[in-house]
Design a protein around this motif. Structure first.
Motif, PDB file in Angstrom:
ATOM      1  N   SER A 295      42.877  72.182  27.799  1.00 33.22           N
ATOM      2  CA  SER A 295      43.827  72.630  26.997  1.00 33.22           C
ATOM      3  C   SER A 295      43.839  72.139  25.631  1.00 33.22           C
ATOM      4  CB  SER A 295      45.139  72.521  27.643  1.00 33.22           C
ATOM      5  OG  SER A 295      45.733  71.175  27.540  1.00 33.22           O
ATOM      6  N   GLN A 296      42.961  70.997  25.509  1.00 30.64           N
ATOM      7  CA  GLN A 296      43.108  70.205  24.421  1.00 30.64           C
ATOM      8  C   GLN A 296      41.692  70.671  23.367  1.00 30.64           C
ATOM      9  OE1 GLN A 296      45.415  68.127  22.859  1.00 30.64           O
ATOM     10  NE2 GLN A 296      46.285  68.792  24.847  1.00 30.64           N
ATOM     11  N   ARG A 297      40.877  71.744  23.823  1.00 31.82           N
ATOM     12  CA  ARG A 297      40.028  72.317  23.095  1.00 31.82           C
ATOM     13  C   ARG A 297      40.666  72.880  21.667  1.00 31.82           C
ATOM     14  NH1 ARG A 297      36.265  75.385  27.495  1.00 31.82           N
ATOM     15  NH2 ARG A 297      34.852  73.441  28.266  1.00 31.82           N
ATOM     16  N   PRO A 298      39.985  73.148  20.545  1.00 32.68           N
ATOM     17  CA  PRO A 298      40.371  73.481  19.341  1.00 32.68           C
ATOM     18  C   PRO A 298      40.883  74.867  19.386  1.00 32.68           C
ATOM     19  CG  PRO A 298      38.556  72.229  18.872  1.00 32.68           C
ATOM     20  CD  PRO A 298      38.767  72.208  20.411  1.00 32.68           C
ATOM     21  N   GLU A 299      40.104  75.836  20.233  1.00 35.04           N
ATOM     22  CA  GLU A 299      40.457  77.153  20.265  1.00 35.04           C
ATOM     23  C   GLU A 299      42.067  77.517  20.734  1.00 35.04           C
ATOM     24  OE1 GLU A 299      37.402  77.189  23.687  1.00 35.04           O
ATOM     25  OE2 GLU A 299      37.902  75.961  21.832  1.00 35.04           O
ATOM     26  N   PHE A 300      42.673  76.571  21.679  1.00 28.72           N
ATOM     27  CA  PHE A 300      43.946  76.702  22.157  1.00 28.72           C
ATOM     28  C   PHE A 300      44.996  77.013  21.365  1.00 28.72           C
ATOM     29  CE2 PHE A 300      41.169  75.910  25.961  1.00 28.72           C
ATOM     30  CZ  PHE A 300      41.537  76.765  26.749  1.00 28.72           C
ATOM     31  N   GLN A 301      44.610  76.669  20.151  1.00 30.61           N
ATOM     32  CA  GLN A 301      45.825  76.622  19.015  1.00 30.61           C
ATOM     33  C   GLN A 301      46.073  77.964  18.753  1.00 30.61           C
ATOM     34  OE1 GLN A 301      44.585  75.318  14.806  1.00 30.61           O
ATOM     35  NE2 GLN A 301      42.496  74.999  16.103  1.00 30.61           N
ATOM     36  N   TYR A 302      45.302  78.902  18.896  1.00 27.47           N
ATOM     37  CA  TYR A 302      45.420  80.243  18.737  1.00 27.47           C
ATOM     38  C   TYR A 302      45.982  81.134  20.036  1.00 27.47           C
ATOM     39  CZ  TYR A 302      42.029  78.606  15.407  1.00 27.47           C
ATOM     40  OH  TYR A 302      41.414  77.873  14.588  1.00 27.47           O
ATOM     41  N   ALA A 348      17.311  92.636  37.488  1.00 25.32           N
ATOM     42  CA  ALA A 348      18.488  93.112  37.661  1.00 25.32           C
ATOM     43  C   ALA A 348      19.324  92.991  36.435  1.00 25.32           C
ATOM     44  CB  ALA A 348      19.302  92.698  38.963  1.00 25.32           C
ATOM     45  N   GLY A 349      19.911  93.687  35.775  1.00 26.62           N
ATOM     46  CA  GLY A 349      20.674  93.593  34.429  1.00 26.62           C
ATOM     47  C   GLY A 349      21.639  92.775  34.189  1.00 26.62           C
ATOM     48  N   LEU A 350      21.777  91.655  33.403  1.00 28.71           N
ATOM     49  CA  LEU A 350      23.026  90.797  32.966  1.00 28.71           C
ATOM     50  C   LEU A 350      23.458  91.299  31.863  1.00 28.71           C
ATOM     51  CD1 LEU A 350      21.579  87.356  34.200  1.00 28.71           C
ATOM     52  CD2 LEU A 350      23.015  89.041  35.649  1.00 28.71           C
ATOM     53  N   LEU A 351      24.871  91.210  31.754  1.00 27.82           N
ATOM     54  CA  LEU A 351      25.582  91.507  30.835  1.00 27.82           C
ATOM     55  C   LEU A 351      26.590  90.528  30.353  1.00 27.82           C
ATOM     56  CD1 LEU A 351      26.614  95.034  31.518  1.00 27.82           C
ATOM     57  CD2 LEU A 351      24.868  94.473  29.724  1.00 27.82           C
ATOM     58  N   LEU A 352      26.620  89.954  29.027  1.00 24.88           N
ATOM     59  CA  LEU A 352      27.573  88.898  28.605  1.00 24.88           C
ATOM     60  C   LEU A 352      29.063  89.217  28.891  1.00 24.88           C
ATOM     61  CD1 LEU A 352      27.663  85.988  27.216  1.00 24.88           C
ATOM     62  CD2 LEU A 352      27.579  87.493  24.921  1.00 24.88           C
ATOM     63  N   GLY A 353      29.640  88.409  29.328  1.00 23.65           N
ATOM     64  CA  GLY A 353      31.255  88.713  29.703  1.00 23.65           C
ATOM     65  C   GLY A 353      31.872  87.395  30.250  1.00 23.65           C
ATOM     66  N   SER A 354      33.095  87.068  29.539  1.00 20.67           N
ATOM     67  CA  SER A 354      33.715  85.786  29.944  1.00 20.67           C
ATOM     68  C   SER A 354      34.856  86.081  30.702  1.00 20.67           C
ATOM     69  CB  SER A 354      33.737  84.868  28.932  1.00 20.67           C
ATOM     70  OG  SER A 354      34.699  85.299  27.865  1.00 20.67           O
ATOM     71  N   ASP A 355      35.489  87.263  30.564  1.00 17.92           N
ATOM     72  CA  ASP A 355      36.751  87.443  30.967  1.00 17.92           C
ATOM     73  C   ASP A 355      38.064  86.680  30.236  1.00 17.92           C
ATOM     74  OD1 ASP A 355      39.221  88.619  32.349  1.00 17.92           O
ATOM     75  OD2 ASP A 355      38.538  87.857  34.428  1.00 17.92           O
ATOM     76  N   ALA A 356      38.302  87.485  29.192  1.00 21.28           N
ATOM     77  CA  ALA A 356      39.317  86.857  28.248  1.00 21.28           C
ATOM     78  C   ALA A 356      40.121  87.937  27.747  1.00 21.28           C
ATOM     79  CB  ALA A 356      38.533  86.281  27.046  1.00 21.28           C
ATOM     80  N   PRO A 357      41.783  87.355  27.424  1.00 13.65           N
ATOM     81  CA  PRO A 357      42.104  85.991  27.652  1.00 13.65           C
ATOM     82  C   PRO A 357      42.491  85.930  29.240  1.00 13.65           C
ATOM     83  CG  PRO A 357      43.801  87.563  26.666  1.00 13.65           C
ATOM     84  CD  PRO A 357      42.443  88.254  26.698  1.00 13.65           C
ATOM     85  N   GLN A 358      42.035  84.850  29.747  1.00 13.20           N
ATOM     86  CA  GLN A 358      41.822  84.585  31.260  1.00 13.20           C
ATOM     87  C   GLN A 358      42.252  83.003  31.302  1.00 13.20           C
ATOM     88  OE1 GLN A 358      43.414  84.862  34.066  1.00 13.20           O
ATOM     89  NE2 GLN A 358      42.415  86.820  34.553  1.00 13.20           N
ATOM     90  N   ILE A 359      42.307  82.531  32.670  1.00 15.69           N
ATOM     91  CA  ILE A 359      42.413  80.960  32.718  1.00 15.69           C
ATOM     92  C   ILE A 359      41.257  80.392  31.714  1.00 15.69           C
ATOM     93  CG2 ILE A 359      42.529  79.170  34.267  1.00 15.69           C
ATOM     94  CD1 ILE A 359      43.032  81.076  36.502  1.00 15.69           C
ATOM     95  N   PHE A 360      41.899  79.512  30.570  1.00 17.88           N
ATOM     96  CA  PHE A 360      41.249  78.699  30.141  1.00 17.88           C
ATOM     97  C   PHE A 360      40.061  79.607  29.076  1.00 17.88           C
ATOM     98  CE2 PHE A 360      42.790  75.575  33.192  1.00 17.88           C
ATOM     99  CZ  PHE A 360      43.600  75.096  32.086  1.00 17.88           C
ATOM    100  N   ASN A 361      39.769  80.582  28.919  1.00 14.53           N
ATOM    101  CA  ASN A 361      39.096  81.568  28.340  1.00 14.53           C
ATOM    102  C   ASN A 361      39.943  82.569  26.971  1.00 14.53           C
ATOM    103  OD1 ASN A 361      36.986  80.895  29.567  1.00 14.53           O
ATOM    104  ND2 ASN A 361      36.803  82.905  31.045  1.00 14.53           N
ATOM    105  N   VAL A 362      39.696  81.582  25.918  1.00 16.30           N
ATOM    106  CA  VAL A 362      40.364  82.242  24.655  1.00 16.30           C
ATOM    107  C   VAL A 362      39.320  83.292  23.954  1.00 16.30           C
ATOM    108  CG1 VAL A 362      41.156  81.601  22.359  1.00 16.30           C
ATOM    109  CG2 VAL A 362      41.408  80.062  24.279  1.00 16.30           C
ATOM    110  N   PRO A 363      39.969  84.563  23.786  1.00 18.17           N
ATOM    111  CA  PRO A 363      39.171  85.854  23.408  1.00 18.17           C
ATOM    112  C   PRO A 363      38.239  84.954  22.332  1.00 18.17           C
ATOM    113  CG  PRO A 363      41.475  86.344  23.694  1.00 18.17           C
ATOM    114  CD  PRO A 363      41.435  84.725  24.002  1.00 18.17           C
ATOM    115  N   GLY A 364      37.140  85.641  22.474  1.00 19.14           N
ATOM    116  CA  GLY A 364      36.026  85.260  21.269  1.00 19.14           C
ATOM    117  C   GLY A 364      35.421  84.010  21.838  1.00 19.14           C
TER     118      GLY A 364
END
Length: 457
Positions: A295-302, A348-364
């Motif tokens: 939670s101290q990562r800089p992106e959590f300020q957003y 087998a094709g892979l697509l980039l995706g992180s699931d945001a906003p979700q637990i500790f995943n700030v959009p972008g």
């Protein structure tokens, strides 16, 4: 003869100069090294010419002259890559404030994401999709599911009707949640295939991996049900009642048969089903970093404090469960990495995706963590970037428009200060973003980010 020679020389100079003059462009990004993603070659010292929302040419710097009226963007020797796609995104519903919705869409864009695939649809998202396409808001291209198909289905006929309704409404695809029975899932798949609309997401427990592949599920997200598919003898599995340790099959890790990983990867490739691993979600929830450290990562300020506190509580609940051990978590995370790499090796094709906003995943921001985890799983930086550029374009049927930097493609690009092929963490060294031919400078990005952060001080 002298006069004729002089005339020819002057005429030749005039023709040469005028052939260099390009009048019909709006912008030029100069002094950049282009990573087109058509191959691994870095095109050194280039200029990229843009007209409206399209790339006109990629040329050597100084090869042509442009009109004084053209907007010049100095790349300062940076690296230009195609815009990234977040293929497991969430857009807030109409219950959220419009201000928050706009902020989330901007956070994606500010991180170089020029396409998002919304995985929890809402009627508002159809309107947002059109507004984004018309440049009426700061947003990536939007692809959206309809409202999810979960445990709220009352009959197979209702399931079929919902498929028809969402197809008619214009949603891009259907989102499958845990919950539907096998009969309901089969009805959804049958109706979706008949209507020509894709269905993606989770695999219900009643269905399993093999049936989902047979049914034509377009994407499997979170590597859902892959661990279950690797268990060949379920007789020794201890019953787990508390879902706190049932995290996409984590509790089954000790019982899996690793010899089957290649088999299920090949099954996936033969079914032409794509995977969106969302490895960042698992790494953040189950990894060794404490929730307070994350939670101290800089992106959590957003992000709103209430949301961040909920994320902290969620991780504390999972890792504090009596069935959770750090050893089990690491075994599970390594298993996921191995599945991810084997899927890639099996084509087998892979697509980039992180699931945001979700637990500790700030959009972008979380997409850049996802790229790092993909590389840690064994892919090269180039292969990781493919999952967010070339592969989404192929999946979406947009290879003529997106995925690479080339003449005629939509001008969706990200300017990076450092080379991401040297170190994938450089994907976040963003110096500017071009979306649909619109330029978003680092100064504009930083200003808007500061305004968002100020809301949560």
């Amino acid at each position: 003869m002298v006069y004729r020679l002089a005339f020819l020389i002057v005429t030749g100079l005039f023709i040469g100069c005028s052939s260099q003059e390009i009048l019909d462009v709006d912008k030029v990004i100069e002094n950049v090294h282009v990573i087109s993603m058509g191959d691994e070659e870095i095109q050194q010292d280039r200029s990229v010419l843009i007209k409206d929302d399209r790339i006109q040419q990629v040329i050597k710097r100084g090869e042509v002259a442009v009109a004084d009226t053209v907007e010049r963007i100095d790349g300062n020797g940076g690296y230009l890559i195609p815009g990234l796609a977040e293929m497991h995104a969430h857009i807030p519903s109409r219950d959220a404030s419009r201000e928050y919705i706009d902020d989330v869409l901007f956070l994606y864009l500010a991180n170089g994401i020029t396409t998002i695939r919304g995985m929890l649809g809402d009627p508002l998202h159809l309107k947002l999709r059109e507004q984004a396409a018309q440049n009426e808001l700061l947003s990536p291209h939007i692809y959206t599911s309809g409202p999810g198909f979960g445990g709220n289905i009352e009959s197979t006929e209702q399931a079929r009707q919902r498929v028809r309704d969402q197809h008619e409404a214009g949603y891009n695809f259907l989102k499958i949640f845990p919950g539907p029975s096998l009969e309901e899932y089969n009805a959804i798949a049958d109706e979706a295939n008949a209507a020509g609309i894709e269905f993606s997401g989770h695999i219900p427990a009643s269905v399993g991996l093999q049936r989902a592949l047979e049914a034509g599920q377009t994407t499997i997200d979170h590597l859902d049900k892959y661990v279950e598919a690797l268990v060949t003898d379920s007789s020794s599995i201890q019953e787990v009642e508390d879902p706190g340790v049932i995290y996409f099959g984590m509790h089954l890790t000790p019982y899996i048969n690793r010899d089957r990983i290649q088999e299920v990867a090949q099954m996936t490739a033969e079914a032409s089903t794509w995977n969106v691993p969302t490895q960042a979600l698992s790494e953040h929830v189950l990894g060794p970093d404490s929730p307070e450290e994350l939670s101290q990562r800089p992106e959590f300020q957003y992000m709103p404090d209430e949301m961040v506190n909920n994320w902290i509580g969620s991780k504390q609940s999972i890792t504090g469960h009596e069935g959770f051990t750090t050893e089990l978590a690491e075994q599970y995370l390594q298993l996921r990495r191995d599945i991810l790499k084997t899927l890639h090796e099996a084509d087998a094709g892979l697509l980039l995706g992180s699931d945001a906003p979700q637990i500790f995943n700030v959009p972008g921001f979380s997409v850049h963590h996802e790229l790092r985890y993909i590389v840690e799983a064994g892919l090269t930086p180039y292969e990781a970037i493919q999952t967010g550029t070339v592969n989404p374009a192929e999946y979406l049927g947009k290879t003529q428009d997106r995925g690479t930097i080339a003449e005629g493609k939509v001008a969706d690009m990200v300017l990076l200060e450092e080379n991401p092929l040297d170190d994938i963490s450089n994907s976040s060294s963003i110096a500017g973003v071009m979306y649909r031919g619109n330029w978003l400078s680092k100064e504009e990005i930083d200003k808007r980010l500061s305004e968002i952060a100020a809301k949560y001080e």
